[in-house]
Scaffold this motif. Structure first.
Motif, PDB file in Angstrom:
ATOM      1  N   UNK A 112     -16.038 113.002 -36.852  1.00 39.48           N
ATOM      2  CA  UNK A 112     -14.927 113.664 -36.183  1.00 39.48           C
ATOM      3  C   UNK A 112     -15.079 114.951 -35.422  1.00 39.48           C
ATOM      4  N   UNK A 113     -16.472 114.895 -34.711  1.00 39.88           N
ATOM      5  CA  UNK A 113     -17.065 116.220 -33.993  1.00 39.88           C
ATOM      6  C   UNK A 113     -16.554 115.709 -32.482  1.00 39.88           C
ATOM      7  N   UNK A 114     -15.458 115.708 -32.318  1.00 38.79           N
ATOM      8  CA  UNK A 114     -14.963 115.357 -30.804  1.00 38.79           C
ATOM      9  C   UNK A 114     -15.418 116.164 -29.840  1.00 38.79           C
ATOM     10  N   UNK A 115     -15.592 117.529 -29.995  1.00 43.81           N
ATOM     11  CA  UNK A 115     -16.170 118.547 -28.993  1.00 43.81           C
ATOM     12  C   UNK A 115     -17.501 118.384 -28.635  1.00 43.81           C
ATOM     13  N   UNK A 116     -18.195 118.033 -29.596  1.00 43.33           N
ATOM     14  CA  UNK A 116     -19.839 117.833 -29.384  1.00 43.33           C
ATOM     15  C   UNK A 116     -19.977 116.462 -28.623  1.00 43.33           C
ATOM     16  N   UNK A 117     -19.180 115.454 -28.774  1.00 41.02           N
ATOM     17  CA  UNK A 117     -19.015 114.223 -28.024  1.00 41.02           C
ATOM     18  C   UNK A 117     -18.719 114.618 -26.663  1.00 41.02           C
ATOM     19  N   UNK A 118     -18.139 115.418 -26.426  1.00 45.96           N
ATOM     20  CA  UNK A 118     -17.373 115.721 -25.045  1.00 45.96           C
ATOM     21  C   UNK A 118     -18.621 116.442 -24.149  1.00 45.96           C
TER      22      UNK A 118
ATOM     23  N   UNK B  35     -13.582 112.963 -17.610  1.00 45.64           N
ATOM     24  CA  UNK B  35     -13.896 114.156 -18.633  1.00 45.64           C
ATOM     25  C   UNK B  35     -12.852 115.210 -18.452  1.00 45.64           C
ATOM     26  N   UNK B  36     -12.608 115.872 -17.321  1.00 47.93           N
ATOM     27  CA  UNK B  36     -11.562 116.805 -17.025  1.00 47.93           C
ATOM     28  C   UNK B  36     -10.452 116.346 -17.374  1.00 47.93           C
ATOM     29  N   UNK B  37      -9.981 115.079 -17.133  1.00 45.11           N
ATOM     30  CA  UNK B  37      -8.626 114.471 -17.643  1.00 45.11           C
ATOM     31  C   UNK B  37      -8.637 114.561 -19.105  1.00 45.11           C
ATOM     32  N   UNK B  38      -9.465 114.203 -19.979  1.00 43.69           N
ATOM     33  CA  UNK B  38      -9.747 114.018 -21.165  1.00 43.69           C
ATOM     34  C   UNK B  38      -9.731 115.304 -22.163  1.00 43.69           C
ATOM     35  N   UNK B  39      -9.655 116.545 -21.186  1.00 43.14           N
ATOM     36  CA  UNK B  39     -10.141 117.707 -21.838  1.00 43.14           C
ATOM     37  C   UNK B  39      -8.774 118.518 -21.649  1.00 43.14           C
ATOM     38  N   UNK B  40      -7.807 117.738 -21.356  1.00 40.19           N
ATOM     39  CA  UNK B  40      -6.342 118.605 -21.180  1.00 40.19           C
ATOM     40  C   UNK B  40      -5.887 118.884 -22.622  1.00 40.19           C
ATOM     41  N   UNK B  41      -6.525 118.140 -23.677  1.00 40.93           N
ATOM     42  CA  UNK B  41      -5.855 118.361 -24.910  1.00 40.93           C
ATOM     43  C   UNK B  41      -6.963 119.157 -25.763  1.00 40.93           C
TER      44      UNK B  41
ATOM     45  N   UNK C 266     -15.156 123.377 -20.102  1.00 40.43           N
ATOM     46  CA  UNK C 266     -14.310 123.089 -18.671  1.00 40.43           C
ATOM     47  C   UNK C 266     -15.093 123.726 -17.559  1.00 40.43           C
ATOM     48  N   UNK C 267     -15.512 124.953 -17.706  1.00 45.04           N
ATOM     49  CA  UNK C 267     -16.266 125.618 -16.569  1.00 45.04           C
ATOM     50  C   UNK C 267     -17.416 124.937 -16.328  1.00 45.04           C
ATOM     51  N   UNK C 268     -18.382 124.256 -17.492  1.00 45.16           N
ATOM     52  CA  UNK C 268     -19.608 123.544 -17.043  1.00 45.16           C
ATOM     53  C   UNK C 268     -19.141 122.182 -16.204  1.00 45.16           C
TER      54      UNK C 268
END
Length: 419
Positions: free
Chosen positions: A232-238, A264-270, A277-279
């Protein structure tokens, strides 16, 4: 991230190192203690230095002889292990606030762990903080930990070599970092630091990307991503998704790479992670510039103004884009706006090239380009190198420098072929 270790699992090598530290703390000589323990000085010396294992009955004799309360020492040992597990888990999940709190708790102990059974784990925590959190070189601490690595659990050894591999990013003297990650994976056994294996593989992929990407890397990304999702480490997966898209740019599949960044930018809305996001925005803008989609790059810069708080890199190519679109006034305006914030030498050279191109100062323009190419070649910034070549070719065309343009085009083709 949790740890588990039974008292029976404590390394016999650890017992010898601990005895040595405690002996010195109490002020006893090797000769005196060896006599009290009814053994030769040479045998005890070997036990203290990890050449020979110290049996538990010998260790217990030492505790009784010098009236050492080992239960107190064990409490400190497990406290150190808990701190290590917490600080690594925070890093794994990008929980910076909690990580700082754990660090504050550790530093508030003011080294009280140094003469306890938790001393070696404490040193590993110190090494982690210095390298991973503070980005400092720490050769001496690494060497001291290697000397006593038999006292560490397998997962702790794995963490030690993973951190050493990460240190190589700012300690150029270390050379090939891949060997450290490979060694870390040999040790990891997932009995204490859960999620460590995937974390090591993540940084192994980072190193592979730095040294040149290949299609095999993407297969590995798929496997590591599954491990992050399973925990459940979704941040590291992104972050891994961003890394994978960067790898696609290394293969010069720029359209595919940009499609990945867009998704990826679309998936990061949440997801609330401004730095990620900067990277992603930075990488997307760079790819658009390489594809000569300057207007789209400028629109993305305008849309993602908020990422300016994380750094200047997303906007450094604004004057370049306006120059390539032949909008002189906007070039001058953005140069004036950006200049006060520029600190990085490569960013400064990009702006200098644009300035000299406006002034039609050929010598200064090509000198800045030469220095920028040398910098980007050193750090393997492939997309930046392509942009510099494209800029030089465009400038030569503007200035009517036919022979110079042919020379640069040949160098560009050689780079595309061999780079």
């Amino acid at each position: 991230m949790k740890f588990r270790e039974r008292k029976d699992d404590i390394s016999p090598f650890f017992l010898g190192f601990f005895e040595k530290r405690k002996r010195k703390e109490l002020g006893y000589s090797l000769e005196n203690v060896s006599k009290d323990l009814f053994m030769s000085k040479g045998n005890l010396s070997e036990m203290e230095n990890g050449i020979r294992m110290m049996k538990k009955d010998v260790f217990n004799r030492f505790l009784r002889q010098y009236d050492i309360q080992f239960d107190t020492e064990l409490n400190c040992f497990f406290e150190m292990k808990e701190i290590l597990a917490q600080i690594v888990d925070c890093f794994l999940r990008f929980d910076d606030r909690k990580q700082e709190k754990v660090r504050e708790h550790f530093e508030a102990m003011e080294g009280s762990w140094k003469n306890t059974y938790g001393c070696f784990v404490g040193e590993l925590i110190q090494y982690f903080i210095q390298v991973v959190m503070d980005h400092q070189k720490s050769d001496d601490l690494f060497r001291s930990l290697v000397l006593i690595e038999n006292c560490l659990s397998n997962d702790e050894k794995a963490l030690l070599y993973m951190v050493r591999g990460m240190e190589g990013r700012w300690n150029i003297r270390l050379g090939n970092m891949e060997t450290f990650f490979e060694k870390a994976l040999e040790f990891v056994d997932k009995k204490e630091l859960f999620g460590l294996e995937a974390l090591i593989e993540y940084y192994q992929i980072v190193e592979w990307m730095r040294s040149g990407s290949s299609f095999e890397v993407y297969e590995h990304c798929v496997q590591v991503r599954k491990k992050f999702y399973a925990s459940h480490n979704y941040i590291r997966a992104l972050y891994l998704d961003n890394l994978e898209a960067v790898g696609i740019t290394c293969l010069r599949a720029y359209s595919s790479a940009y499609a990945r960044f867009e998704a990826l930018l679309s998936n990061m809305e949440y997801v609330d992670d401004p730095y990620l996001r900067f990277c992603v925005v930075q990488n997307a803008i760079l790819v658009l510039c390489v594809m000569k989609k300057y207007r789209e790059a400028l629109e993305l810069m305008e849309k993602e103004k908020a990422t300016f708080s994380c750094g200047l890199s997303n906007f450094i190519f604004a004057p370049y884009c306006f120059y390539m679109l032949n909008e002189g006034e906007n070039v001058r305006r953005t140069l004036k706006e950006i200049k006060p914030y520029v600190k990085d030498e490569s960013d400064r050279l990009v702006l200098k090239m644009v300035e000299y191109a406006l002034e039609k100062n050929c010598d200064a323009f090509f000198e800045s380009a030469r220095r920028l190419l040398a910098f980007d070649q050193k750090y393997r910034n492939q997309e930046n190198i392509e942009l510099t070549y494209q800029f030089m070719i465009h400038f030569c065309k503007e200035m009517g420098m036919v022979q110079k343009r042919i020379e640069i085009q040949e160098a560009y083709i050689a780079f595309l072929t061999n780079g």
